[in-house]
Every structure is written in C-alpha cells, then in structure tokens.
Design a protein around this motif. Sequence first.
Motif, PDB file in Angstrom:
ATOM      1  N   PHE A  69       0.833  -1.204   0.000  1.00 49.67           N
ATOM      2  CA  PHE A  69       0.000   0.000   0.000  1.00 49.67           C
ATOM      3  C   PHE A  69       0.870   1.259   0.000  1.00 49.67           C
ATOM      4  O   PHE A  69       0.556   2.249  -0.675  1.00 49.67           O
ATOM      5  CB  PHE A  69      -0.937  -0.008   1.207  1.00 49.67           C
ATOM      6  CG  PHE A  69      -1.916  -1.163   1.218  1.00 49.67           C
ATOM      7  CD1 PHE A  69      -2.078  -2.000   0.121  1.00 49.67           C
ATOM      8  CD2 PHE A  69      -2.692  -1.420   2.350  1.00 49.67           C
ATOM      9  CE1 PHE A  69      -2.970  -3.059   0.138  1.00 49.67           C
ATOM     10  CE2 PHE A  69      -3.592  -2.472   2.373  1.00 49.67           C
ATOM     11  CZ  PHE A  69      -3.734  -3.294   1.271  1.00 49.67           C
ATOM     12  N   ASP A  70       1.963   1.226   0.755  1.00 49.80           N
ATOM     13  CA  ASP A  70       2.864   2.375   0.761  1.00 49.80           C
ATOM     14  C   ASP A  70       3.545   2.545  -0.600  1.00 49.80           C
ATOM     15  O   ASP A  70       3.805   3.671  -1.035  1.00 49.80           O
ATOM     16  CB  ASP A  70       3.914   2.221   1.855  1.00 49.80           C
ATOM     17  CG  ASP A  70       3.386   2.621   3.227  1.00 49.80           C
ATOM     18  OD1 ASP A  70       2.399   3.387   3.288  1.00 49.80           O
ATOM     19  OD2 ASP A  70       3.938   2.159   4.238  1.00 49.80           O
ATOM     20  N   ALA A  71       3.825   1.430  -1.267  1.00 53.35           N
ATOM     21  CA  ALA A  71       4.413   1.520  -2.603  1.00 53.35           C
ATOM     22  C   ALA A  71       3.458   2.204  -3.569  1.00 53.35           C
ATOM     23  O   ALA A  71       3.875   3.021  -4.411  1.00 53.35           O
ATOM     24  CB  ALA A  71       4.780   0.123  -3.109  1.00 53.35           C
ATOM     25  N   ALA A  72       2.167   1.910  -3.451  1.00 51.25           N
ATOM     26  CA  ALA A  72       1.175   2.569  -4.309  1.00 51.25           C
ATOM     27  C   ALA A  72       1.120   4.063  -4.020  1.00 51.25           C
ATOM     28  O   ALA A  72       1.103   4.887  -4.957  1.00 51.25           O
ATOM     29  CB  ALA A  72      -0.197   1.934  -4.086  1.00 51.25           C
ATOM     30  N   LEU A  73       1.109   4.425  -2.749  1.00 55.84           N
ATOM     31  CA  LEU A  73       1.078   5.848  -2.403  1.00 55.84           C
ATOM     32  C   LEU A  73       2.332   6.558  -2.905  1.00 55.84           C
ATOM     33  O   LEU A  73       2.265   7.692  -3.394  1.00 55.84           O
ATOM     34  CB  LEU A  73       0.954   6.015  -0.887  1.00 55.84           C
ATOM     35  CG  LEU A  73      -0.388   5.587  -0.272  1.00 55.84           C
ATOM     36  CD1 LEU A  73      -0.346   5.729   1.248  1.00 55.84           C
ATOM     37  CD2 LEU A  73      -1.538   6.395  -0.847  1.00 55.84           C
ATOM     38  N   GLY A  74       3.480   5.888  -2.804  1.00 56.70           N
ATOM     39  CA  GLY A  74       4.714   6.490  -3.298  1.00 56.70           C
ATOM     40  C   GLY A  74       4.701   6.711  -4.797  1.00 56.70           C
ATOM     41  O   GLY A  74       5.262   7.687  -5.300  1.00 56.70           O
TER      42      GLY A  74
ATOM     43  N   ALA B 285       2.281  -5.592  -6.803  1.00 56.27           N
ATOM     44  CA  ALA B 285       2.699  -6.836  -6.164  1.00 56.27           C
ATOM     45  C   ALA B 285       3.998  -6.601  -5.416  1.00 56.27           C
ATOM     46  O   ALA B 285       4.711  -5.618  -5.641  1.00 56.27           O
ATOM     47  CB  ALA B 285       2.879  -7.927  -7.215  1.00 56.27           C
ATOM     48  N   ALA B 286       4.321  -7.514  -4.497  1.00 60.04           N
ATOM     49  CA  ALA B 286       5.572  -7.423  -3.741  1.00 60.04           C
ATOM     50  C   ALA B 286       5.944  -8.808  -3.254  1.00 60.04           C
ATOM     51  O   ALA B 286       5.085  -9.682  -3.073  1.00 60.04           O
ATOM     52  CB  ALA B 286       5.434  -6.466  -2.563  1.00 60.04           C
ATOM     53  N   ASP B 287       7.229  -9.025  -3.027  1.00 63.90           N
ATOM     54  CA  ASP B 287       7.688 -10.288  -2.465  1.00 63.90           C
ATOM     55  C   ASP B 287       7.178 -10.435  -1.038  1.00 63.90           C
ATOM     56  O   ASP B 287       6.991  -9.437  -0.315  1.00 63.90           O
ATOM     57  CB  ASP B 287       9.210 -10.362  -2.482  1.00 63.90           C
ATOM     58  CG  ASP B 287       9.766 -10.424  -3.896  1.00 63.90           C
ATOM     59  OD1 ASP B 287       9.049 -10.886  -4.798  1.00 63.90           O
ATOM     60  OD2 ASP B 287      10.926  -9.994  -4.088  1.00 63.90           O
ATOM     61  N   ALA B 288       6.978 -11.669  -0.610  1.00 69.22           N
ATOM     62  CA  ALA B 288       6.413 -11.917   0.715  1.00 69.22           C
ATOM     63  C   ALA B 288       7.317 -11.424   1.829  1.00 69.22           C
ATOM     64  O   ALA B 288       6.850 -11.159   2.947  1.00 69.22           O
ATOM     65  CB  ALA B 288       6.132 -13.407   0.892  1.00 69.22           C
ATOM     66  N   ASP B 289       8.620 -11.288   1.556  1.00 62.01           N
ATOM     67  CA  ASP B 289       9.535 -10.855   2.615  1.00 62.01           C
ATOM     68  C   ASP B 289       9.684  -9.341   2.689  1.00 62.01           C
ATOM     69  O   ASP B 289      10.429  -8.827   3.523  1.00 62.01           O
ATOM     70  CB  ASP B 289      10.910 -11.501   2.434  1.00 62.01           C
ATOM     71  CG  ASP B 289      11.615 -11.048   1.163  1.00 62.01           C
ATOM     72  OD1 ASP B 289      10.994 -10.351   0.348  1.00 62.01           O
ATOM     73  OD2 ASP B 289      12.797 -11.408   0.991  1.00 62.01           O
ATOM     74  N   ALA B 290       8.963  -8.603   1.828  1.00 62.58           N
ATOM     75  CA  ALA B 290       9.148  -7.154   1.772  1.00 62.58           C
ATOM     76  C   ALA B 290       8.712  -6.463   3.061  1.00 62.58           C
ATOM     77  O   ALA B 290       9.206  -5.380   3.385  1.00 62.58           O
ATOM     78  CB  ALA B 290       8.369  -6.580   0.585  1.00 62.58           C
ATOM     79  N   ALA B 291       7.786  -7.058   3.795  1.00 62.52           N
ATOM     80  CA  ALA B 291       7.301  -6.445   5.030  1.00 62.52           C
ATOM     81  C   ALA B 291       8.275  -6.618   6.192  1.00 62.52           C
ATOM     82  O   ALA B 291       8.127  -5.957   7.223  1.00 62.52           O
ATOM     83  CB  ALA B 291       5.950  -7.044   5.401  1.00 62.52           C
ATOM     84  N   TRP B 292       9.259  -7.490   6.044  1.00 61.41           N
ATOM     85  CA  TRP B 292      10.180  -7.783   7.137  1.00 61.41           C
ATOM     86  C   TRP B 292      11.309  -6.760   7.161  1.00 61.41           C
ATOM     87  O   TRP B 292      11.874  -6.425   6.106  1.00 61.41           O
ATOM     88  CB  TRP B 292      10.765  -9.190   6.983  1.00 61.41           C
ATOM     89  CG  TRP B 292       9.755 -10.278   7.182  1.00 61.41           C
ATOM     90  CD1 TRP B 292       8.649 -10.522   6.412  1.00 61.41           C
ATOM     91  CD2 TRP B 292       9.748 -11.264   8.214  1.00 61.41           C
ATOM     92  NE1 TRP B 292       7.955 -11.604   6.906  1.00 61.41           N
ATOM     93  CE2 TRP B 292       8.603 -12.085   8.010  1.00 61.41           C
ATOM     94  CE3 TRP B 292      10.595 -11.546   9.272  1.00 61.41           C
ATOM     95  CZ2 TRP B 292       8.297 -13.149   8.831  1.00 61.41           C
ATOM     96  CZ3 TRP B 292      10.292 -12.618  10.110  1.00 61.41           C
ATOM     97  CH2 TRP B 292       9.145 -13.406   9.894  1.00 61.41           C
ATOM     98  N   PRO B 293      11.686  -6.243   8.338  1.00 62.64           N
ATOM     99  CA  PRO B 293      12.846  -5.357   8.417  1.00 62.64           C
ATOM    100  C   PRO B 293      14.087  -6.039   7.861  1.00 62.64           C
ATOM    101  O   PRO B 293      14.227  -7.257   7.960  1.00 62.64           O
ATOM    102  CB  PRO B 293      12.990  -5.093   9.916  1.00 62.64           C
ATOM    103  CG  PRO B 293      11.689  -5.478  10.530  1.00 62.64           C
ATOM    104  CD  PRO B 293      11.088  -6.519   9.655  1.00 62.64           C
ATOM    105  N   ASP B 294      14.977  -5.250   7.292  1.00 62.36           N
ATOM    106  CA  ASP B 294      16.157  -5.818   6.637  1.00 62.36           C
ATOM    107  C   ASP B 294      16.931  -6.752   7.559  1.00 62.36           C
ATOM    108  O   ASP B 294      17.338  -7.853   7.159  1.00 62.36           O
ATOM    109  CB  ASP B 294      17.081  -4.698   6.143  1.00 62.36           C
ATOM    110  CG  ASP B 294      16.477  -3.914   4.993  1.00 62.36           C
ATOM    111  OD1 ASP B 294      15.501  -4.405   4.385  1.00 62.36           O
ATOM    112  OD2 ASP B 294      16.979  -2.815   4.710  1.00 62.36           O
TER     113      ASP B 294
END
Length: 438
Positions: free
Chosen positions: A64-69, A138-147
Amino acid sequence: MAAPRERPGVEVRVRAAAVLDAVLHGGRSLKAELAQALPTLPDPRDRALLEAICFAALRNRHRFDAALGAWMPRPLPRRDAPLRALLHVGFAQLDALALPAHAAVAATVEAARASGRTHQAGLVNALLRRAQREGLPAADADAAWPDWLRAQVRADWPQDADAIFAASAVPGPTWLRVNRARTGVAEYAQRLHEAGIDAHAVDGLPDALRVDDPVSPLAMPGFAEGDASVQDAAAQRVADALSPPRGGRVLDACAAPGGKSAHLLERDPTLQLTALDVDARRLRRVCDTFDRLGVGADARLLAADATDTASWWDGTPFDAILLDAPCSATGIVRRQPDVLLHRRATDLAALVALQARLLDALWPLLAPGGRLLYATCSVLQAENAAQAAAFLERHADAEVAPLGDDFGRASGPGRQRLPGDEGMDGFFYLVVRKRDAA
C-alpha cells in the motif's frame, strides 16, 4: 438525516483507521488497540469487519505504501499520518478483502469527512478509484520484514526462508481446543456443524479442531460457557510435551493469558498449579481464562518476576516447569503482523539474555526426575536451538527428553515447527529432565 458517522459502515472505517494510526505511527500493539475498539461496535459483523480490515492492512502495508509512493507527487507529511491510515483502510477493502468497490469507496470517503478531513475526501476518492482501476502493486512476501530480521531468517533457515515469509503473509486457520472436561471433540464438532461452521479433527491432536474459514469465537456454540478456546495447534502441543505427572506440582512461569495452564488443568484438574506472570494486569487475564473454562479454582496465581525466586517460591520443588519464554514472536507473524513493525535489532540480544536468566533461575526449582519445557513462538536460532544448547552446557544435571516428529523438525537439542507446517504456527520445544541425585 443521520450524521455521517451514523451511516452504515462509516463508523467501522473510522475506527479501523484510528487503530491503524495507533499501530503504524504510535507504536501501539494491534491486540491492545483492537481490545479497546471492538467492544464499541455493537454489531458482531462490524467487529469482524474492523478486525479483518486491520489485519489485511498490516499484512500488506508495504504494498500500500508503494502505491502511495507511486501515485502521489510527494510523500504525505507526518501530520497526515491519520490520512495514510485511512487510505490503508480503503486499499485493504479493495485489495485483500475484495469488498464491493462502490460501497467500500463511498464508506471510506465518508469516513474521511467524519474524521474532520473533508478537505481531503476528494484525494481519498481519487486514490481509491485508481486502486480500483489499476490494482495494487505486487511485492515479495519478505518485503514487510525489516532488513535485519529478513537477513537473520535467511541465515538461520536458508532452505526454508521463502516458505516462512510466504506462510507469515497470509491468515492461518483457526484452531480450537475443546474443553474435554465439558464436552467431547466429536460432539463439539457436530454442534459447530449445526451452527454452520465446518470443523474437523486432526490425527495426533486429541483436543483440537481445525476451522479453515474465518469465524468469530462469539459465533461458536458454548464458547462463552467454556466449551472451547481458540489456541493454535502448535501451542496445544505444549501439554503433550510437558506431560506432568497426574496430580503433580506444576509451575507455569510466564502464564498470561493462561491458555496453556488452562489446557493442563482441563486434562488434569488435580494438578497443583502455580501460574506466575510479571505483569499483574496480564495475570488478571489468566483469572478470566480460568473462570470461563471452569478450571483452576485451587491454582496459585502470583504476580512476580520469575527470576526473583526468593520473592515468591515456597521452597518445595516442582515436578514440571513450563517456561513459555518472552521471545521475538517471529513464528506468529501471520497472527500478529504488527510484530514486524515493533521489533528492533537490539531486541534480540536482550530477549536471549532474559531467556537465559529465566532458565537458570527456574532450573533449581525442579525436582530430581522432573521435566522443564522451554518453548518459544520464534523461528530464530539464537532464541531456540542455540539457547537450548547453551543451557545444556551450563547445567550438567540436565538431559534432553527427546520429542518425536509430531513436534516438528529436529533443531539442535529441541524441535522446531516453522510457520505453516501442517497449518500451525512457528514454535520451538525443548524438554529437559533433571537427573536424579546420585
């Protein structure tokens, strides 16, 4: 004419945005915010929708943040954090929940006005209409995890990391623990069926029923009366792993909210149970759990620091000790998606140190021949296999009591279940037995 916040569905969106704002921008716990927000909605359908929106928004916040960006000429300023939360509410309805677009957009735009953001209602409408037309990225499933946490999971589980991330990004089934002191598993499954809820038993889990479709506990027959509890099957395995002697003296050292202690008492009401928690407010939840299930009338409930044994232990050894230790909760992200928001790299060392202190403080309280179960809802090796191995090195009188494949894959001296394995949460188990005195 009714006020805007009284129109159908608007209040749910207003409250969902307030919950998300507190979690996303205020560092608040999702569980705590929902506990305050849900009772304010009298209609159970509204409560279910509020919960579904919040979970869907948190699981997909990176998308969702990627869409807003991509769609906004400049990032939203900090003062517009509540607007960001409301937009996440709208995206969640259109995307993850696939609600009827017209109603979802209209109610969310009206929620902007009801929240004092009339001047931004047009922006909300435009962005939601674009999401409706184009879909969310779309995004990878790990994108929500901190680096740092993503890297740690990949280092600990190089062959399984992608599966861990994927399982953590989707809702899990609802697991019920039937209170067999009140009703049989087959009987309760039939009652659920008659109420329109499909549930099935699982081999090797004598108290469990699995419900794959989302359903509120309040819709389950006899739930308020204590006929069943919501508890993941991995957590139900704790009673099997600890396996205290009948009528034995048992300590649950970090007991809140009380589900595991209650399970032990459902199986054996004669246990001499001490339930401990450092937080007196959380200990009250243990009381509430026991009262609903009709167990624990003779249990000893203490608000105390488990590591300060001199302040609460009466000197009589325990036959069995359960240490469901404070941990990173990386095995239950699918049920607590805000874990990924709140966890910091510095937390891990502090948690590992606390777990070691708890283990070392409690070990002398175990009688010779007794069993201690160390458990976490983590997937991180530092908290699990490495912690277990270090404990065994420090205590020569501790020997591993092996657990079978039902508890997951071998991991160091213990067993590890990863998120999604057989529909269960991520969980680690180590059972150690104190050698009899020579």
